[in-house]
Design a protein around this motif. Structure first.
Motif, PDB file in Angstrom:
ATOM      1  N   ASP A 182      28.683 -20.958  13.369  1.00 17.26           N
ATOM      2  CA  ASP A 182      28.625 -21.028  11.910  1.00 17.26           C
ATOM      3  C   ASP A 182      27.471 -20.142  11.455  1.00 17.26           C
ATOM      4  OD1 ASP A 182      28.682 -21.702   9.209  1.00 17.26           O
ATOM      5  OD2 ASP A 182      27.442 -23.484   9.522  1.00 17.26           O
ATOM      6  N   PHE A 183      27.785 -18.910  11.100  1.00 10.57           N
ATOM      7  CA  PHE A 183      26.764 -17.995  10.603  1.00 10.57           C
ATOM      8  C   PHE A 183      27.377 -17.112   9.529  1.00 10.57           C
ATOM      9  CE2 PHE A 183      28.674 -15.907  14.336  1.00 10.57           C
ATOM     10  CZ  PHE A 183      29.106 -14.712  13.782  1.00 10.57           C
ATOM     11  N   ARG A 184      26.502 -16.549   8.711  1.00 15.37           N
ATOM     12  CA  ARG A 184      26.951 -15.566   7.724  1.00 15.37           C
ATOM     13  C   ARG A 184      26.738 -14.182   8.311  1.00 15.37           C
ATOM     14  NH1 ARG A 184      24.430 -14.305   1.739  1.00 15.37           N
ATOM     15  NH2 ARG A 184      26.328 -13.461   0.810  1.00 15.37           N
ATOM     16  N   LEU A 185      27.754 -13.334   8.209  1.00 18.06           N
ATOM     17  CA  LEU A 185      27.665 -11.993   8.769  1.00 18.06           C
ATOM     18  C   LEU A 185      27.252 -10.985   7.701  1.00 18.06           C
ATOM     19  CD1 LEU A 185      28.121 -10.153  11.249  1.00 18.06           C
ATOM     20  CD2 LEU A 185      30.432  -9.758  10.367  1.00 18.06           C
ATOM     21  N   ILE A 186      26.222 -10.213   8.034  1.00 19.23           N
ATOM     22  CA  ILE A 186      25.800  -9.087   7.204  1.00 19.23           C
ATOM     23  C   ILE A 186      25.853  -7.844   8.087  1.00 19.23           C
ATOM     24  CG2 ILE A 186      23.970  -8.102   5.779  1.00 19.23           C
ATOM     25  CD1 ILE A 186      22.848 -10.936   5.430  1.00 19.23           C
ATOM     26  N   CYS A 187      26.561  -6.827   7.646  1.00 19.37           N
ATOM     27  CA  CYS A 187      26.653  -5.578   8.398  1.00 19.37           C
ATOM     28  C   CYS A 187      26.012  -4.456   7.595  1.00 19.37           C
ATOM     29  CB  CYS A 187      28.110  -5.220   8.697  1.00 19.37           C
ATOM     30  SG  CYS A 187      28.955  -6.395   9.779  1.00 19.37           S
ATOM     31  N   ALA A 188      25.459  -3.482   8.300  1.00 22.99           N
ATOM     32  CA  ALA A 188      24.861  -2.322   7.644  1.00 22.99           C
ATOM     33  C   ALA A 188      25.251  -1.072   8.415  1.00 22.99           C
ATOM     34  CB  ALA A 188      23.338  -2.455   7.588  1.00 22.99           C
ATOM     35  N   THR A 189      25.375   0.037   7.695  1.00 19.74           N
ATOM     36  CA  THR A 189      25.739   1.287   8.365  1.00 19.74           C
ATOM     37  C   THR A 189      25.349   2.489   7.525  1.00 19.74           C
ATOM     38  OG1 THR A 189      27.564   2.526   9.376  1.00 19.74           O
ATOM     39  CG2 THR A 189      28.057   1.340   7.355  1.00 19.74           C
ATOM     40  N   ASN A 190      25.057   3.595   8.210  1.00 21.15           N
ATOM     41  CA  ASN A 190      24.859   4.877   7.529  1.00 21.15           C
ATOM     42  C   ASN A 190      26.044   5.801   7.785  1.00 21.15           C
ATOM     43  OD1 ASN A 190      24.541   5.634  10.177  1.00 21.15           O
ATOM     44  ND2 ASN A 190      22.572   6.636   9.920  1.00 21.15           N
ATOM     45  N   VAL A 191      27.063   5.273   8.447  1.00 22.28           N
ATOM     46  CA  VAL A 191      28.258   6.041   8.798  1.00 22.28           C
ATOM     47  C   VAL A 191      29.260   5.994   7.643  1.00 22.28           C
ATOM     48  CG1 VAL A 191      30.251   6.092  10.360  1.00 22.28           C
ATOM     49  CG2 VAL A 191      27.965   5.673  11.270  1.00 22.28           C
ATOM     50  N   ASP A 192      29.982   7.076   7.448  1.00 21.47           N
ATOM     51  CA  ASP A 192      31.085   7.107   6.486  1.00 21.47           C
ATOM     52  C   ASP A 192      32.241   6.313   7.099  1.00 21.47           C
ATOM     53  OD1 ASP A 192      33.267   7.635   4.882  1.00 21.47           O
ATOM     54  OD2 ASP A 192      32.879   9.785   4.712  1.00 21.47           O
ATOM     55  N   MET A 229      25.627 -13.584  -5.526  1.00 17.31           N
ATOM     56  CA  MET A 229      26.072 -12.880  -4.329  1.00 17.31           C
ATOM     57  C   MET A 229      25.332 -13.379  -3.083  1.00 17.31           C
ATOM     58  SD  MET A 229      25.972  -8.787  -3.585  1.00 17.31           S
ATOM     59  CE  MET A 229      26.653  -8.457  -5.212  1.00 17.31           C
ATOM     60  N   ALA A 230      23.994 -13.433  -3.175  1.00 18.04           N
ATOM     61  CA  ALA A 230      23.205 -13.885  -2.027  1.00 18.04           C
ATOM     62  C   ALA A 230      23.504 -15.340  -1.699  1.00 18.04           C
ATOM     63  CB  ALA A 230      21.712 -13.707  -2.312  1.00 18.04           C
ATOM     64  N   ALA A 231      23.799 -16.135  -2.726  1.00 12.43           N
ATOM     65  CA  ALA A 231      23.999 -17.569  -2.516  1.00 12.43           C
ATOM     66  C   ALA A 231      25.336 -17.889  -1.868  1.00 12.43           C
ATOM     67  CB  ALA A 231      23.888 -18.300  -3.851  1.00 12.43           C
ATOM     68  N   SER A 232      26.276 -16.950  -1.888  1.00 12.11           N
ATOM     69  CA  SER A 232      27.587 -17.210  -1.306  1.00 12.11           C
ATOM     70  C   SER A 232      27.529 -17.063   0.210  1.00 12.11           C
ATOM     71  CB  SER A 232      28.624 -16.239  -1.878  1.00 12.11           C
ATOM     72  OG  SER A 232      28.507 -14.974  -1.265  1.00 12.11           O
ATOM     73  N   ASP A 233      28.634 -17.423   0.866  1.00 12.20           N
ATOM     74  CA  ASP A 233      28.726 -17.268   2.316  1.00 12.20           C
ATOM     75  C   ASP A 233      29.593 -16.071   2.685  1.00 12.20           C
ATOM     76  OD1 ASP A 233      27.109 -18.826   3.829  1.00 12.20           O
ATOM     77  OD2 ASP A 233      28.579 -20.379   4.274  1.00 12.20           O
ATOM     78  N   ALA A 234      29.932 -15.241   1.703  1.00 14.53           N
ATOM     79  CA  ALA A 234      30.818 -14.109   1.951  1.00 14.53           C
ATOM     80  C   ALA A 234      30.153 -13.080   2.859  1.00 14.53           C
ATOM     81  CB  ALA A 234      31.204 -13.457   0.621  1.00 14.53           C
ATOM     82  N   ASN A 235      30.971 -12.449   3.714  1.00 15.00           N
ATOM     83  CA  ASN A 235      30.462 -11.357   4.543  1.00 15.00           C
ATOM     84  C   ASN A 235      30.058 -10.188   3.651  1.00 15.00           C
ATOM     85  OD1 ASN A 235      31.073 -12.829   6.853  1.00 15.00           O
ATOM     86  ND2 ASN A 235      33.100 -11.908   7.068  1.00 15.00           N
ATOM     87  N   ILE A 236      28.975  -9.517   4.028  1.00 16.95           N
ATOM     88  CA  ILE A 236      28.444  -8.419   3.218  1.00 16.95           C
ATOM     89  C   ILE A 236      28.331  -7.164   4.066  1.00 16.95           C
ATOM     90  CG2 ILE A 236      26.420  -7.575   1.964  1.00 16.95           C
ATOM     91  CD1 ILE A 236      25.897 -10.358   1.015  1.00 16.95           C
ATOM     92  N   LEU A 237      28.764  -6.044   3.500  1.00 16.52           N
ATOM     93  CA  LEU A 237      28.619  -4.736   4.135  1.00 16.52           C
ATOM     94  C   LEU A 237      27.690  -3.894   3.268  1.00 16.52           C
ATOM     95  CD1 LEU A 237      29.423  -2.546   6.204  1.00 16.52           C
ATOM     96  CD2 LEU A 237      31.376  -2.008   4.719  1.00 16.52           C
TER      97      LEU A 237
END
Length: 235
Positions: free
Chosen positions: A117-127, A1-9
């Motif tokens: 060219d960047f990998r996007l990681i998003c984080a949230t505490n919102v529903d 998972m970490a090694a991929s370039d997929a966006n992560i939420l």
């Protein structure tokens, strides 16, 4: 998972360690040598987030006395963490979606096209399901950012992580404060595991930091913990 370039939420309550997970995702990816740029969308006034992300050209607006590189461009070759993505204004969600689709944008006031060219990681505490229903989050953006979704349970539901987290925080703070603390007394482990941790990992980190500072030997004792932790665990 970490090694991929997929966006992560990454979703979870406040203090559950979402940023720690984001750090692990970046530094265990093929982009680990690149920059890791972070922005908290809830901590910056909504009218300033766009200029932070996109940058601007000198003279683009009042106060723009110099060219400013945006965070999109600064994250080139690395990863970009958008913390509290659920707080991003609706108009900016549209612009973010275009950047993710086209992999290019124009800084504010500029006709220069910047390719990114960047990998996007998003984080949230919102529903986010509720945000979708309320129209606070664009559905097309939601599907773009959650290629992989990680739901981080609160610390009270994963007490088996407490010993590992404590070891990590002890090592972090003993180096920072030049202390000889190496471990926790067994009675401390039992007390910490019984705690409810309303502040989650952040509360645990603060408790360990305080204990490292006041500990008199190589082992943290119950009396080294904050009084609030001792009281809650015995309630």
């Amino acid at each position: 998972m970490a090694a991929s370039d997929a966006n992560i939420l990454i979703q979870g309550e406040n203090g559950t360690g979402k940023e720690l997970i984001a750090n692990a995702m970046h530094y265990n990816s093929k982009r680990f040598k690149g920059p890791f740029i972070k922005i908290n969308c809830a901590a910056i006034p909504k009218d300033l987030i766009e200029s932070e992300l996109f940058g601007y050209k000198k003279g683009a607006f009042t106060g723009a006395t110099l060219d400013k590189e945006g965070l999109f461009e600064m994250a080139e070759g690395g990863s970009l963490l958008l913390d509290e993505i659920g707080e991003m204004p609706a108009y900016l969600q549209t612009k973010l979606l275009r950047v993710l689709q086209e992999r290019e944008y124009r800084p504010i006031g500029s006709d220069r096209i910047v390719h990114v060219d960047f990998r996007l990681i998003c984080a949230t505490n919102v529903d986010l399901d509720a945000a979708l229903r309320d129209g606070r989050l664009r559905e097309d953006l939601y599907f773009r950012i959650n290629t992989i979704t990680l739901r981080v349970p609160p610390l009270r539901e994963r007490t088996e992580d407490i010993p590992l987290l404590c070891d990590y925080f002890i090592d972090k703070f003993r180096q920072r404060y030049q202390k000889n603390v190496k471990t926790l007394a067994p009675s401390v482990y039992h007390l910490l595991i019984r705690n409810r941790w309303p502040g989650n990992v952040r509360e645990l980190e603060n408790a360990v930091e305080r204990a490292v500072l006041v500990a008199k030997g190589s082992e943290i004792a119950v009396t080294d913990l904050p009084e609030s932790i001792r009281e809650e665990s015995t309630a």
